[in-house]
Design a protein around this motif. Structure first.
Motif, short mmCIF file in Angstrom:
data_model
loop_
_atom_site.label_atom_id
_atom_site.label_comp_id
_atom_site.label_asym_id
_atom_site.label_seq_id
_atom_site.Cartn_x
_atom_site.Cartn_y
_atom_site.Cartn_z
N LEU A 1 -8.36 1.82 4.00
CA LEU A 1 -8.09 0.42 3.66
C LEU A 1 -9.22 -0.48 4.15
N ARG A 2 -9.71 -0.21 5.36
CA ARG A 2 -10.82 -0.99 5.92
C ARG A 2 -12.06 -0.84 5.03
N ARG A 3 -12.34 0.38 4.62
CA ARG A 3 -13.52 0.61 3.77
C ARG A 3 -13.35 -0.08 2.42
N ALA A 4 -12.15 0.02 1.85
CA ALA A 4 -11.91 -0.59 0.53
C ALA A 4 -12.06 -2.11 0.60
N ALA A 5 -11.57 -2.70 1.68
CA ALA A 5 -11.67 -4.16 1.82
C ALA A 5 -13.12 -4.60 2.03
N GLY A 6 -13.98 -3.66 2.38
CA GLY A 6 -15.40 -3.96 2.50
C GLY A 6 -16.09 -4.05 1.15
N VAL A 7 -15.46 -3.48 0.13
CA VAL A 7 -16.06 -3.43 -1.19
C VAL A 7 -15.37 -4.39 -2.17
N PHE A 8 -14.04 -4.50 -2.02
CA PHE A 8 -13.27 -5.32 -2.97
C PHE A 8 -12.85 -6.64 -2.31
N ASP A 9 -12.66 -7.67 -3.17
CA ASP A 9 -12.25 -8.98 -2.64
C ASP A 9 -10.78 -8.94 -2.22
N ARG A 10 -9.99 -8.17 -2.97
CA ARG A 10 -8.55 -8.10 -2.68
C ARG A 10 -8.10 -6.65 -2.87
N VAL A 11 -7.33 -6.16 -1.93
CA VAL A 11 -6.79 -4.80 -2.06
C VAL A 11 -5.27 -4.90 -2.02
N VAL A 12 -4.63 -4.36 -3.06
CA VAL A 12 -3.17 -4.35 -3.11
C VAL A 12 -2.71 -2.94 -2.76
N VAL A 13 -2.04 -2.82 -1.63
CA VAL A 13 -1.49 -1.52 -1.24
C VAL A 13 -0.17 -1.38 -2.00
N ALA A 14 -0.09 -0.36 -2.86
CA ALA A 14 1.10 -0.18 -3.71
C ALA A 14 1.89 1.01 -3.16
N VAL A 15 3.04 0.70 -2.60
CA VAL A 15 3.87 1.71 -1.93
C VAL A 15 4.84 2.31 -2.95
N LEU A 16 4.66 3.58 -3.20
CA LEU A 16 5.46 4.24 -4.23
C LEU A 16 6.92 4.41 -3.82
N VAL A 17 7.81 4.02 -4.74
CA VAL A 17 9.23 4.36 -4.58
C VAL A 17 9.51 5.48 -5.55
N ASN A 18 9.97 6.59 -5.03
CA ASN A 18 10.36 7.69 -5.92
C ASN A 18 11.87 7.77 -5.90
N PRO A 19 12.54 7.23 -6.95
CA PRO A 19 14.00 7.16 -6.92
C PRO A 19 14.66 8.54 -6.85
N ARG A 20 13.91 9.59 -7.21
CA ARG A 20 14.49 10.94 -7.12
C ARG A 20 14.49 11.46 -5.68
N ALA B 1 -4.51 -3.94 13.16
CA ALA B 1 -5.78 -3.21 13.16
C ALA B 1 -6.88 -3.89 12.35
N LEU B 2 -6.48 -4.68 11.35
CA LEU B 2 -7.48 -5.29 10.47
C LEU B 2 -7.22 -6.79 10.33
N PRO B 3 -7.08 -7.52 11.44
CA PRO B 3 -6.67 -8.94 11.34
C PRO B 3 -7.63 -9.78 10.50
N ALA B 4 -8.92 -9.47 10.56
CA ALA B 4 -9.90 -10.28 9.82
C ALA B 4 -9.78 -10.06 8.31
N LEU B 5 -9.17 -8.96 7.92
CA LEU B 5 -9.08 -8.61 6.49
C LEU B 5 -7.69 -8.89 5.93
N ALA B 6 -6.76 -9.22 6.81
CA ALA B 6 -5.35 -9.30 6.40
C ALA B 6 -5.12 -10.27 5.23
N GLY B 7 -5.88 -11.35 5.18
CA GLY B 7 -5.71 -12.34 4.11
C GLY B 7 -6.08 -11.80 2.74
N ARG B 8 -6.80 -10.68 2.70
CA ARG B 8 -7.23 -10.12 1.42
C ARG B 8 -6.52 -8.82 1.09
N ILE B 9 -5.50 -8.49 1.91
CA ILE B 9 -4.75 -7.25 1.68
C ILE B 9 -3.29 -7.60 1.42
N ASP B 10 -2.79 -7.20 0.25
CA ASP B 10 -1.36 -7.40 -0.08
C ASP B 10 -0.67 -6.05 -0.03
#
Ligand code: PNS
Length: 168
Positions: A21-40, A61-70
């Motif tokens: 996540l830290r590395r991705a936020a270094g490259v992208f302006d916004r990173v959306v962490v998509a948490v999978l729900v598997n209903p099965r 762990a990443l307070p400086a990046l938190a505003g750009r991580i959903d």
């Protein structure tokens, strides 16, 4: 704005995920962490604990990046999650060559489904290359110390005695 989706089970989030996540936020302006729900596999409500754990880990762990991580829950195709947030990239972590085959297949399949979306891989830091969520859960279940493997809040929840405090 360059938005990427980082999809996964995050069951639970590990320090390897945080590193990606830290590395991705270094490259992208916004990173959306998509948490999978598997209903099965598990009820949808169960994902809320994972979302809360990820948000807590990001704040810690990443307070400086938190505003750009959903952090969001999703229960469909990863490419649909990307389209919903106008992301053109999917982020995945690679720990070792053994991850590659399955990841390559997913990347090709996702490109087939959505040619406009590319998958980007980040190499997990060497010290986290051996980590996996399932091993962490197994170690915690048998009373092992997982404090160097997962964010502090996750370790506390995994190691809390049954019935004491929220579980993941
Ligand atoms: O953390 P994981 O379990 O390795 O993540 C796997 C995940 C969530 C990325 C994958 O199962 C996924 O994308 N699921 C959503 C459904 C989907 O899009 N399936 C087609 C993938 S090619």
């Amino acid at each position: 704005m360059r938005t990427a989706v980082y999809p996964g089970s995050f069951d639970p989030i590990t320090l390897g995920h945080v590193d990606v996540l830290r590395r991705a936020a270094g490259v992208f302006d916004r990173v959306v962490v998509a948490v999978l729900v598997n209903p099965r596999k598990a009820p949808a409500g169960e994902a809320d604990g994972r979302v809360a754990a990820i948000r807590e880990a990001v704040a810690e762990a990443l307070p400086a990046l938190a505003g750009r991580i959903d952090v969001q829950v999703f229960d469909g195709l990863t490419v649909d999650a990307c389209r919903a947030v106008e992301a053109r990239h999917i982020v995945r972590g690679l720990r070792a060559v053994s991850d590659f085959e399955a990841e390559l297949q997913m990347a090709h399949m996702n490109r087939r489904l959505a040619p406009e979306i590319d998958t980007v891989f980040f190499m997990t830091a060497l010290e986290y290359g051996y980590l996996s969520s399932s091993l962490v859960k197994e170690i915690a279940r048998f009373g092992g110390d997982v404090s160097a493997m997962v964010p502090a809040g996750v370790a506390a929840r995994l190691q809390a005695p049954e019935g004491e405090g929220p579980r993941l």
